[in-house]
Scaffold this motif. Structure first.
Motif, PDB file in Angstrom:
ATOM      1  N   ASP A 173      39.581  46.509  37.861  1.00 15.99           N
ATOM      2  CA  ASP A 173      40.277  46.763  36.593  1.00 15.99           C
ATOM      3  C   ASP A 173      41.513  45.874  36.489  1.00 15.99           C
ATOM      4  OD1 ASP A 173      39.462  50.287  36.587  1.00 15.99           O
ATOM      5  OD2 ASP A 173      38.505  48.536  35.651  1.00 15.99           O
ATOM      6  N   TYR A 174      41.922  45.652  35.244  1.00 12.35           N
ATOM      7  CA  TYR A 174      43.137  44.862  35.054  1.00 12.35           C
ATOM      8  C   TYR A 174      44.010  45.554  34.015  1.00 12.35           C
ATOM      9  CZ  TYR A 174      40.165  43.141  31.242  1.00 12.35           C
ATOM     10  OH  TYR A 174      39.329  43.052  30.164  1.00 12.35           O
ATOM     11  N   ASP A 175      45.254  45.137  33.989  1.00  7.14           N
ATOM     12  CA  ASP A 175      46.249  45.811  33.147  1.00  7.14           C
ATOM     13  C   ASP A 175      46.257  45.184  31.751  1.00  7.14           C
ATOM     14  OD1 ASP A 175      49.831  46.518  33.533  1.00  7.14           O
ATOM     15  OD2 ASP A 175      48.430  46.779  31.860  1.00  7.14           O
ATOM     16  N   LEU A 176      45.433  45.729  30.876  1.00 11.64           N
ATOM     17  CA  LEU A 176      45.269  45.154  29.533  1.00 11.64           C
ATOM     18  C   LEU A 176      46.605  45.083  28.791  1.00 11.64           C
ATOM     19  CD1 LEU A 176      43.354  44.175  27.260  1.00 11.64           C
ATOM     20  CD2 LEU A 176      43.161  46.561  26.549  1.00 11.64           C
TER      21      LEU A 176
ATOM     22  N   GLN B  96      46.278  33.303  35.172  1.00 15.44           N
ATOM     23  CA  GLN B  96      45.923  34.324  36.185  1.00 15.44           C
ATOM     24  C   GLN B  96      45.323  35.543  35.488  1.00 15.44           C
ATOM     25  OE1 GLN B  96      49.684  34.906  38.129  1.00 15.44           O
ATOM     26  NE2 GLN B  96      49.524  33.046  39.345  1.00 15.44           N
ATOM     27  N   MET B  97      45.891  35.895  34.347  1.00 18.37           N
ATOM     28  CA  MET B  97      45.367  37.054  33.604  1.00 18.37           C
ATOM     29  C   MET B  97      44.007  36.762  33.001  1.00 18.37           C
ATOM     30  SD  MET B  97      48.921  38.199  31.834  1.00 18.37           S
ATOM     31  CE  MET B  97      50.292  38.542  32.893  1.00 18.37           C
ATOM     32  N   ILE B  98      43.868  35.540  32.514  1.00 21.50           N
ATOM     33  CA  ILE B  98      42.579  35.114  31.957  1.00 21.50           C
ATOM     34  C   ILE B  98      41.510  35.192  33.050  1.00 21.50           C
ATOM     35  CG2 ILE B  98      41.298  33.168  30.974  1.00 21.50           C
ATOM     36  CD1 ILE B  98      44.018  32.250  29.731  1.00 21.50           C
ATOM     37  N   ARG B  99      41.881  34.749  34.245  1.00 18.05           N
ATOM     38  CA  ARG B  99      40.939  34.786  35.372  1.00 18.05           C
ATOM     39  C   ARG B  99      40.518  36.237  35.649  1.00 18.05           C
ATOM     40  NH1 ARG B  99      42.705  35.926  40.374  1.00 18.05           N
ATOM     41  NH2 ARG B  99      44.704  34.875  40.102  1.00 18.05           N
ATOM     42  N   GLU B 100      41.474  37.144  35.687  1.00 12.38           N
ATOM     43  CA  GLU B 100      41.155  38.545  35.990  1.00 12.38           C
ATOM     44  C   GLU B 100      40.113  39.085  35.010  1.00 12.38           C
ATOM     45  OE1 GLU B 100      44.804  40.730  35.711  1.00 12.38           O
ATOM     46  OE2 GLU B 100      45.377  40.353  37.780  1.00 12.38           O
ATOM     47  N   GLU B 101      40.323  38.783  33.735  1.00 13.14           N
ATOM     48  CA  GLU B 101      39.425  39.305  32.711  1.00 13.14           C
ATOM     49  C   GLU B 101      38.040  38.653  32.796  1.00 13.14           C
ATOM     50  OE1 GLU B 101      40.949  39.344  28.735  1.00 13.14           O
ATOM     51  OE2 GLU B 101      42.868  40.197  29.315  1.00 13.14           O
ATOM     52  N   ALA B 102      38.032  37.342  32.994  1.00 17.07           N
ATOM     53  CA  ALA B 102      36.747  36.631  33.013  1.00 17.07           C
ATOM     54  C   ALA B 102      35.935  37.041  34.241  1.00 17.07           C
ATOM     55  CB  ALA B 102      36.989  35.128  33.006  1.00 17.07           C
ATOM     56  N   TYR B 103      36.597  37.128  35.384  1.00 19.55           N
ATOM     57  CA  TYR B 103      35.869  37.498  36.604  1.00 19.55           C
ATOM     58  C   TYR B 103      35.318  38.920  36.462  1.00 19.55           C
ATOM     59  CZ  TYR B 103      34.482  38.220  41.391  1.00 19.55           C
ATOM     60  OH  TYR B 103      33.735  38.490  42.501  1.00 19.55           O
ATOM     61  N   HIS B 104      36.093  39.755  35.822  1.00 23.50           N
ATOM     62  CA  HIS B 104      35.673  41.158  35.605  1.00 23.50           C
ATOM     63  C   HIS B 104      34.333  41.206  34.854  1.00 23.50           C
ATOM     64  CE1 HIS B 104      35.695  45.120  33.546  1.00 23.50           C
ATOM     65  NE2 HIS B 104      36.317  45.515  34.633  1.00 23.50           N
ATOM     66  N   ASP B 105      34.083  40.187  34.048  1.00 24.89           N
ATOM     67  CA  ASP B 105      32.831  40.139  33.276  1.00 24.89           C
ATOM     68  C   ASP B 105      31.786  39.253  33.919  1.00 24.89           C
ATOM     69  OD1 ASP B 105      34.161  40.512  29.879  1.00 24.89           O
ATOM     70  OD2 ASP B 105      33.558  41.951  31.417  1.00 24.89           O
ATOM     71  N   GLY B 106      32.027  38.818  35.160  1.00 24.73           N
ATOM     72  CA  GLY B 106      30.979  38.107  35.893  1.00 24.73           C
ATOM     73  C   GLY B 106      31.051  36.601  35.851  1.00 24.73           C
ATOM     74  N   VAL B 107      32.105  36.055  35.250  1.00 22.06           N
ATOM     75  CA  VAL B 107      32.219  34.587  35.177  1.00 22.06           C
ATOM     76  C   VAL B 107      32.826  34.077  36.488  1.00 22.06           C
ATOM     77  CG1 VAL B 107      33.317  32.656  33.980  1.00 22.06           C
ATOM     78  CG2 VAL B 107      32.513  34.651  32.688  1.00 22.06           C
TER      79      VAL B 107
ATOM     80  N   ILE C  56      38.117  31.940  40.386  1.00 23.30           N
ATOM     81  CA  ILE C  56      37.106  31.298  39.526  1.00 23.30           C
ATOM     82  C   ILE C  56      37.239  29.798  39.683  1.00 23.30           C
ATOM     83  CG2 ILE C  56      36.610  30.745  37.100  1.00 23.30           C
ATOM     84  CD1 ILE C  56      37.063  33.534  36.340  1.00 23.30           C
ATOM     85  N   ALA C  57      36.115  29.106  39.840  1.00 18.96           N
ATOM     86  CA  ALA C  57      36.165  27.644  39.946  1.00 18.96           C
ATOM     87  C   ALA C  57      36.575  27.067  38.594  1.00 18.96           C
ATOM     88  CB  ALA C  57      34.797  27.103  40.356  1.00 18.96           C
ATOM     89  N   ALA C  58      37.588  26.209  38.611  1.00 21.69           N
ATOM     90  CA  ALA C  58      38.035  25.550  37.381  1.00 21.69           C
ATOM     91  C   ALA C  58      37.272  24.240  37.208  1.00 21.69           C
ATOM     92  CB  ALA C  58      39.539  25.293  37.441  1.00 21.69           C
ATOM     93  N   CYS C  59      37.408  23.665  36.024  1.00 24.15           N
ATOM     94  CA  CYS C  59      36.685  22.423  35.712  1.00 24.15           C
ATOM     95  C   CYS C  59      37.579  21.540  34.861  1.00 24.15           C
ATOM     96  CB  CYS C  59      35.399  22.752  34.962  1.00 24.15           C
ATOM     97  SG  CYS C  59      34.417  21.288  34.569  1.00 24.15           S
TER      98      CYS C  59
END
Ligand code: GLC
Length: 728
Positions: free
Chosen positions: A361-364, A132-143, A195-198
């Motif tokens: 934003d996310y809680d780094l 879930q945290m990985i998703r927050e960060e990746a989406y924040h960068d447009g992924v 984010i769509a997973a694969c």
């Protein structure tokens, strides 16, 4: 009142209806573009706009090359990606939003332990939180699309990519798949920020012959159905939006052109309803290397007809589909099917409602805290002679080994966007965190150790492998401790100083004949951004070593393949499970069994387990149901002097069936935290899905007979109870 199931049906029908409406408005070129994913590494944004106008792609892969695994790549710029999206959505006639895909495998800015290391936590609630945290960060960068989770079933430690997946057990693979898909796609794929997973790599890549990357695989239907497909079943059940086809052939037919695998099994048997993307150049490779197609044109046709809906990066579809259709070699309905699948995923994601990434934003700090927790929970304590660990805070110690002063190397492969300013070395962390410690660097070990006046009480040796020799295109023929590291260990051993080995090997390695050199061993894998903090925390007892082996540690690399869920042989000879009959053995020149078995791991405390109790050990197949499973109880007690977590594992062994069944199959795990002296009763249930198995044709079968059920702290536990499943 619309029930949930009906709601989904209505939503799916609406989606299919909407997708068909969009399809009607698309030209042939729009359709060919939609099944094409293009790499986009451009310096000028205008070049990106031109590429979108020219190719009208369905997706952009944010990767600089086919070997992105160990590269550090340019950071992502959301405003750029949104500008590119604007061209696709507001300028192109079809107005179909793009998917921005990237390999977000086990982290983004903050990197969590690599998947094989993370699986050692046996803590899938935690793993889901990590994703879930990985998703927050990746989406924040447009992924908006990740090529993850990698869930290749694998018991071949020479294969560099074993580190990217959940290891040698199909059950753990399924739990990992479920945790990662739910983490990435959240509860509702249509909400902004999901984010769509694969699920990748479908299928059998982990059986690459000899552990060499990209080679041939020979997989029986029986093994495919029961081991290789297990994690994909869970990924599909979890609603995974996409699947990636693997490079390899299975029994002579490349997956990229394999309709039985891509359509009959994945769609008809597993009911997968998303879309399938090829791996990078996977389509073209059927012609260029595998000799399955005469040329790219034939490869494009075979791939599309087999069930590859989108072509990653090799432009086979873009270059040839138009001609294939115009020449009558390919029916447009095949293309329409692929386009509809892609549109349906994009509609499920709500991309028309929110095509642009809205940065949240996310809680780094929280992410970093979880990264350290996950890394500590993934560290496996293999050995602890005389309870030398945890170390005292005022120890006088040597800190040595090639990875004591390394940071990047411990982050792991596939960490494209890692923020290295957040990554530290064991040496720095140890000195800054444990103030009362005396750390003596062991530079010129030979002379220093000879004079023995150092006063050091213990040597902490940080061993391992560089992430650059793990991951894609990085297999190893030799999985033993590297010679220079062995040399250091031998010198230390001669000095008589106790040795604590911290093994930062991302894959399983074979060190049985050198195990005697260590007084204590922590298997730390590649722990990500907070690997160093976790190692120091466990060394000094701030955290417990929470991990258990998700793989077998061979005694020797020459035993490979050696794995816990092996099938019994024709004599009492299966050495993995000890001397069934001393007359027989697997090898005359090497121990039969592993150095450390699957599921193994010690704690800083100790536990006792009671016998297993079961109210009804005999049941009939007719009354075995969700509500009426076999129920087991076991009492676990913390018999040590410190609090700790027991990781109880339930294994099943079917004693006789129409197919020979594995000596053990992991079917359930429980993590139980207990204070010193405390105990508790833990319950497990075993039902049809645990006792049955798949036949070669994918039919699930449950057969009457006797089963041994084991509950213990690793696969070699002898704590068992026998149950009977009667026909009537
Ligand atoms: C690579 C890998 C695959 C990755 C893809 C995109 O070759 O096989 O796992 O997702 O290309 O980078």
């Amino acid at each position: 009142m619309i029930k949930k199931g009906e709601q989904e049906d209505i939503m799916n029908n609406n989606i299919e209806q909407k997708a068909r409406e969009i399809l009607k408005g698309m030209t042939l070129n729009d359709k060919i573009g939609q099944v094409t994913q293009i790499p986009l590494v451009v310096s000028k944004i205008e070049d990106a706009f031109k590429a979108i106008r020219k190719y009208r792609p369905g997706s952009i892969i944010l990767a600089g090359s086919a070997f992105a695994g160990n590269e550090k790549q340019q950071a992502l710029y959301v405003e750029k990606l949104n500008a590119i999206q604007k061209v696709a959505v507001e300028e192109l006639p079809a107005g179909i939003p793009l998917l921005f895909g990237r390999d977000i495998i086990h982290g983004h800015r903050v990197v969590f332990p690599n998947p094989l290391t993370l699986t050692a936590s046996f803590d899938f609630d935690l793993i889901e939180q990590c994703y879930q945290m990985i998703r927050e960060e990746a989406y924040h960068d447009g992924v908006t699309w990740t090529f993850s989770p990698m869930i290749d079933y694998c018991h071949e430690p020479r294969w560099g990519r074993m580190v990217e997946g959940p290891g040698e057990d199909p059950y753990l693979g399924g739990l990992y798949a479920r945790a990662a898909v739910r983490g990435f796609q959240s509860d509702n794929l249509s909400e902004q920020g999901a984010i769509a997973a694969c699920a990748k790599h479908y299928i059998g890549y982990g059986a690459s012959e000899g552990g060499r990357d990209y080679t041939h695989t020979e997989i029986s239907d029986y093994q495919l159905q029961n081991n290789f497909l297990a994690a994909f079943r869970e990924a599909v059940k979890s609603g995974v939006a996409t699947v990636m086809a693997s490079f390899n052939d299975v029994n002579g037919i490349p997956v990229s052109g394999n309709k039985p695998l891509l359509t009959d099994i994945l769609r008809d048997q597993l009911s997968f309803d998303g879309f399938v993307v090829s791996d990078w150049d996977g389509i073209m490779q059927m012609a260029k290397f595998q000799g399955f197609c005469a040329d790219k044109r034939e490869a494009a046709q075979k791939a599309l007809e087999a069930g590859i809906d989108m072509d990653m990066a090799c432009m086979s579809y873009y270059d040839h589909i138009h001609d294939l259709i115009q020449s009558g070699n390919l029916d447009i309905s095949v293309l329409d099917t692929a386009v509809l699948r892609i549109l349906s995923v994009k509609l499920r994601m709500g991309l028309w409602e929110h095509p642009y990434v809205l940065q949240k934003d996310y809680d780094l700090d929280s992410h970093l805290k979880y990264a350290e927790k996950a890394a500590a929970e993934s560290i496996v304590l293999l050995k602890n002679n005389n309870q030398i660990l945890p170390l005292k805070k005022n120890s006088v110690l040597y800190l040595c080994g090639p990875y004591a002063d390394c940071s990047e190397e411990l982050v792991g492969s596939w960490s494209l966007d890692c923020d290295y300013s957040l990554v530290h070395t064991v040496s720095d962390v140890m000195k800054s965190k444990i103030r009362s410690l005396t750390v003596m660097p062991l530079k010129d070990s030979r002379t220093t150790l000879r004079n023995r006046k150092s006063g050091a009480e213990v040597a902490v040796v940080i061993l391992g492998e560089n992430r650059a020799v793990t991951g894609e295109a990085n297999s190893l023929a030799d999985i033993s401790i590297p010679p220079e590291q062995l040399c250091l260990l031998r010198e230390l051993k001669k000095s008589g100083i106790p040795i604590i080995g911290v093994m930062c090997f991302a894959r399983p390695i074979a060190f049985g004949e050198y195990d005697y050199l260590f007084d204590a061993i922590l298997y730390a894998g590649h722990g990500g951004s907070r690997a160093a903090e976790a190692i120091v925390s466990v060394l000094f007892g701030y955290s417990e070593p929470g991990g258990r082996l998700p793989f077998t540690l061979p005694y020797s690399g020459n035993q490979i393949p050696i794995y816990y869920n092996c099938l019994p042989g024709s004599r009492p000879v299966n050495g993995y499970y000890g001397e069934i009959d001393p007359w027989f053995c697997n090898y005359a020149d090497c121990p039969d069994g592993p150095n450390y078995p699957f599921g193994y791991g010690l704690s800083y405390t100790s536990f006792s387990l009671s016998e297993i109790t079961c109210e009804t050990v005999n049941k009939s197949m007719a009354n075995l149901s969700e509500e009426d499973n076999y129920m087991f109880e076991i009492i676990v007690k913390n018999t040590g002097t410190s609090a700790g977590t027991a990781v109880l594992q339930l294994y099943v062994h079917d004693l006789a069936a129409s197919r020979i069944r594995p000596m053990r199959s992991l079917r359930s795990i429980r993590r139980v935290f207990l204070s010193a002296g405390d105990s508790c009763t833990v319950t497990f249930s075993v039902g049809k899905e645990d006792l049955g198995f798949y036949l070669e044709n994918g039919t699930f079968t449950l057969e009457p007979g006797e089963f041994d059920v084991y509950i213990g702290e690793n696969c070699l536990t002898d704590n068992k109870i026998r149950i009977t499943l009667q026909k009537e």
